[in-house]
Design a protein around this motif. Structure first.
Motif, mmCIF file in Angstrom:
data_model
loop_
_atom_site.group_PDB
_atom_site.id
_atom_site.type_symbol
_atom_site.label_atom_id
_atom_site.label_comp_id
_atom_site.label_asym_id
_atom_site.label_seq_id
_atom_site.Cartn_x
_atom_site.Cartn_y
_atom_site.Cartn_z
ATOM 1 N N GLY A 164 -3.123 -4.276 0.309
ATOM 2 C CA GLY A 164 -2.208 -4.714 -0.743
ATOM 3 C C GLY A 164 -2.719 -4.387 -2.126
ATOM 4 O O GLY A 164 -2.695 -5.232 -3.026
ATOM 5 N N ASN A 165 -3.150 -3.130 -2.326
ATOM 6 C CA ASN A 165 -3.723 -2.731 -3.614
ATOM 7 C C ASN A 165 -2.729 -2.872 -4.759
ATOM 8 O O ASN A 165 -3.120 -3.078 -5.903
ATOM 9 C CB ASN A 165 -4.245 -1.292 -3.543
ATOM 10 C CG ASN A 165 -5.070 -0.915 -4.742
ATOM 11 O OD1 ASN A 165 -4.532 -0.609 -5.801
ATOM 12 N ND2 ASN A 165 -6.391 -0.940 -4.588
ATOM 13 N N LYS A 199 4.482 0.500 1.601
ATOM 14 C CA LYS A 199 4.697 -0.398 2.729
ATOM 15 C C LYS A 199 4.099 -1.765 2.434
ATOM 16 O O LYS A 199 2.994 -1.864 1.887
ATOM 17 C CB LYS A 199 4.068 0.164 4.004
ATOM 18 C CG LYS A 199 4.380 -0.673 5.243
ATOM 19 C CD LYS A 199 3.873 -0.023 6.530
ATOM 20 C CE LYS A 199 4.273 -0.860 7.744
ATOM 21 N NZ LYS A 199 3.814 -0.249 9.025
ATOM 22 N N LEU A 200 4.837 -2.801 2.810
ATOM 23 C CA LEU A 200 4.371 -4.163 2.594
ATOM 24 C C LEU A 200 3.098 -4.420 3.405
ATOM 25 O O LEU A 200 3.045 -4.170 4.607
ATOM 26 C CB LEU A 200 5.463 -5.147 3.023
ATOM 27 C CG LEU A 200 5.251 -6.617 2.675
ATOM 28 C CD1 LEU A 200 5.261 -6.826 1.158
ATOM 29 C CD2 LEU A 200 6.341 -7.471 3.340
ATOM 30 N N ALA A 201 2.061 -4.905 2.722
ATOM 31 C CA ALA A 201 0.784 -5.179 3.378
ATOM 32 C C ALA A 201 0.506 -6.670 3.489
ATOM 33 O O ALA A 201 -0.149 -7.118 4.432
ATOM 34 C CB ALA A 201 -0.358 -4.501 2.619
ATOM 35 N N VAL A 202 0.981 -7.448 2.533
ATOM 36 C CA VAL A 202 0.745 -8.891 2.548
ATOM 37 C C VAL A 202 1.904 -9.578 1.842
ATOM 38 O O VAL A 202 2.413 -9.091 0.827
ATOM 39 C CB VAL A 202 -0.602 -9.248 1.868
ATOM 40 C CG1 VAL A 202 -0.637 -8.753 0.438
ATOM 41 C CG2 VAL A 202 -0.855 -10.751 1.915
ATOM 42 N N ASP A 203 2.342 -10.688 2.398
ATOM 43 C CA ASP A 203 3.416 -11.484 1.805
ATOM 44 C C ASP A 203 3.217 -12.915 2.294
ATOM 45 O O ASP A 203 3.755 -13.324 3.318
ATOM 46 C CB ASP A 203 4.782 -10.941 2.222
ATOM 47 C CG ASP A 203 5.937 -11.632 1.509
ATOM 48 O OD1 ASP A 203 5.664 -12.439 0.590
ATOM 49 O OD2 ASP A 203 7.099 -11.385 1.871
ATOM 50 N N LYS A 204 2.388 -13.674 1.570
ATOM 51 C CA LYS A 204 2.024 -15.001 2.052
ATOM 52 C C LYS A 204 1.611 -15.901 0.899
ATOM 53 O O LYS A 204 1.365 -15.443 -0.223
ATOM 54 C CB LYS A 204 0.882 -14.905 3.057
ATOM 55 C CG LYS A 204 -0.410 -14.338 2.510
ATOM 56 C CD LYS A 204 -1.480 -14.237 3.598
ATOM 57 C CE LYS A 204 -2.772 -13.644 3.073
ATOM 58 N NZ LYS A 204 -3.802 -13.523 4.141
ATOM 59 N N ASP A 244 0.865 -1.178 0.000
ATOM 60 C CA ASP A 244 0.000 0.000 0.000
ATOM 61 C C ASP A 244 0.902 1.228 0.000
ATOM 62 O O ASP A 244 1.993 1.221 0.591
ATOM 63 C CB ASP A 244 -0.900 0.024 1.243
ATOM 64 C CG ASP A 244 -1.910 -1.115 1.249
ATOM 65 O OD1 ASP A 244 -2.411 -1.460 0.156
ATOM 66 O OD2 ASP A 244 -2.195 -1.645 2.334
ATOM 67 N N TRP A 245 0.448 2.285 -0.651
ATOM 68 C CA TRP A 245 1.236 3.515 -0.676
ATOM 69 C C TRP A 245 1.372 4.117 0.717
ATOM 70 O O TRP A 245 0.418 4.101 1.509
ATOM 71 C CB TRP A 245 0.589 4.554 -1.595
ATOM 72 C CG TRP A 245 0.602 4.252 -3.059
ATOM 73 C CD1 TRP A 245 -0.483 4.153 -3.881
ATOM 74 C CD2 TRP A 245 1.745 4.016 -3.883
ATOM 75 N NE1 TRP A 245 -0.086 3.871 -5.166
ATOM 76 C CE2 TRP A 245 1.280 3.785 -5.201
ATOM 77 C CE3 TRP A 245 3.122 3.978 -3.648
ATOM 78 C CZ2 TRP A 245 2.132 3.521 -6.270
ATOM 79 C CZ3 TRP A 245 3.985 3.716 -4.716
ATOM 80 C CH2 TRP A 245 3.486 3.493 -6.007
ATOM 81 N N VAL A 246 2.517 4.661 0.986
ATOM 82 C CA VAL A 246 2.711 5.450 2.199
ATOM 83 C C VAL A 246 2.107 6.822 1.965
ATOM 84 O O VAL A 246 2.330 7.447 0.922
ATOM 85 C CB VAL A 246 4.219 5.569 2.531
ATOM 86 C CG1 VAL A 246 4.452 6.607 3.633
ATOM 87 C CG2 VAL A 246 4.773 4.213 2.954
ATOM 88 N N GLU A 247 1.298 7.284 2.906
ATOM 89 C CA GLU A 247 0.664 8.586 2.814
ATOM 90 C C GLU A 247 1.109 9.477 3.968
ATOM 91 O O GLU A 247 1.215 9.001 5.097
ATOM 92 C CB GLU A 247 -0.865 8.451 2.830
ATOM 93 C CG GLU A 247 -1.439 7.669 1.660
ATOM 94 C CD GLU A 247 -1.328 8.390 0.324
ATOM 95 O OE1 GLU A 247 -0.935 9.591 0.334
ATOM 96 O OE2 GLU A 247 -1.615 7.781 -0.709
#
Length: 285
Positions: A205-206, A183-188, A161-164
């Motif tokens: 994780g868009n 930023k990493l949102a999902v890694d699975k 997801d973008w850092v805001e």
């Protein structure tokens, strides 16, 4: 779905070989419509009806609707959409080949198959069938909510997801576009049977990529669908480790390995896809 809005789907096969492929890969399940009640509704029909009656091109689906759709998608397997569980190790997603038909290089070069179930102004319903080790590169779903259900096999998902507010750095290298911090949102790894995954316009994780651990299939609902003139264009990215551009002055919440710099790139030339044929129970539009 208009395939040019999402991926290039080259016409790679003659009609005879295509028919042979899909007769094997997308074998019809043993549905007996004549013996079933006229009022009975298949799972995929129930999903379509909920989408048609509730999704709009201008608003995001509310939480209760996401929950309702996810609950039905959780129950759907390959036979519910006319697919056969094709994850034998010697098949690599071919469907019609034998272990000695093609060499190892040919096996890894097999395309991802895209199957269109519905395309409207409010939503897209589609499936992707992945041969082992195939990849859909890092891409985004701007302003969109996406529900994904792995139907068979195992799929690695990595999403950001973008850092805001946006943190953008211009590259000193002429050939490189500016990079933006995510930023990493999902890694699975998702392995069937598993629950439905949901990503939202700004969370979940868009921006994500898929890698097939085994041959696998995914049923997707995208709302609203890609539409370039509405600002929903599919953009591809290359990710770089945080240390590649991070100076240490950025305010980050977490470890450096949870962040990456993303560079917008052209659609990859090696994204190898073809159009498939839906062979599941009829969907009454």
């Amino acid at each position: 779905m208009n395939s040019s809005r999402y991926f290039r789907l080259p016409n790679l096969f003659s009609s005879n070989s295509t028919n042979m492929f899909f007769q094997r890969l997308f074998a019809m399940a043993n549905y007996s419509f004549s013996s079933s009640s006229p009022s009975s509704k298949t799972s995929i029909q129930a999903v379509y009806d909920i989408c048609k009656n509730n999704l709009t091109p201008s608003t995001s689906p509310p939480p209760q609707l996401i929950h309702e759709l996810s609950s039905i998608l959780d129950t759907i397997g390959p036979s519910d959409v006319g697919l056969r569980d094709e994850h034998q190790e010697d098949d690599r997603g071919h469907g019609f080949s034998t272990p000695n038909t093609l060499n190892r290089l040919d096996r890894w070069a097999q395309p991802i198959t895209y199957i269109d179930l519905n395309e409207s102004q409010s939503f897209t319903m589609c499936m992707f069938c992945f041969p082992t080790s195939s990849v859909i590169p890092l891409h985004d779903h701007p302003g969109m909510t996406v529900l994904s259900k792995v139907l068979y096999g195992s799929l690695h998902v990595k999403g950001y997801d973008w850092v805001e507010p946006p943190l953008i750095k211009d590259s000193k290298e002429i050939a490189r576009a500016p990079v933006r911090l995510a930023k990493l949102a999902v890694d699975k790894v998702l392995s069937a049977p598993c629950s439905t995954s949901v990503l939202y316009p700004k969370t979940g994780g868009n921006l994500h990529c898929f890698t097939a651990i085994t041959s696998c299939a995914v049923l997707d609902i995208l709302t609203p669908p890609y539409e370039e003139y509405s600002g929903r264009k599919c953009t591809y990215y290359r990710d770089y480790p945080y240390s590649s551009f991070g100076s240490g002055d950025e305010l980050i919440d977490g470890k450096e390995d949870e962040y990456a710099w993303l560079e917008e790139i052209d659609a990859p030339d090696d994204l190898y896809m073809r159009q498939g044929i839906y062979a599941g129970p009829p969907i009454r539009m």
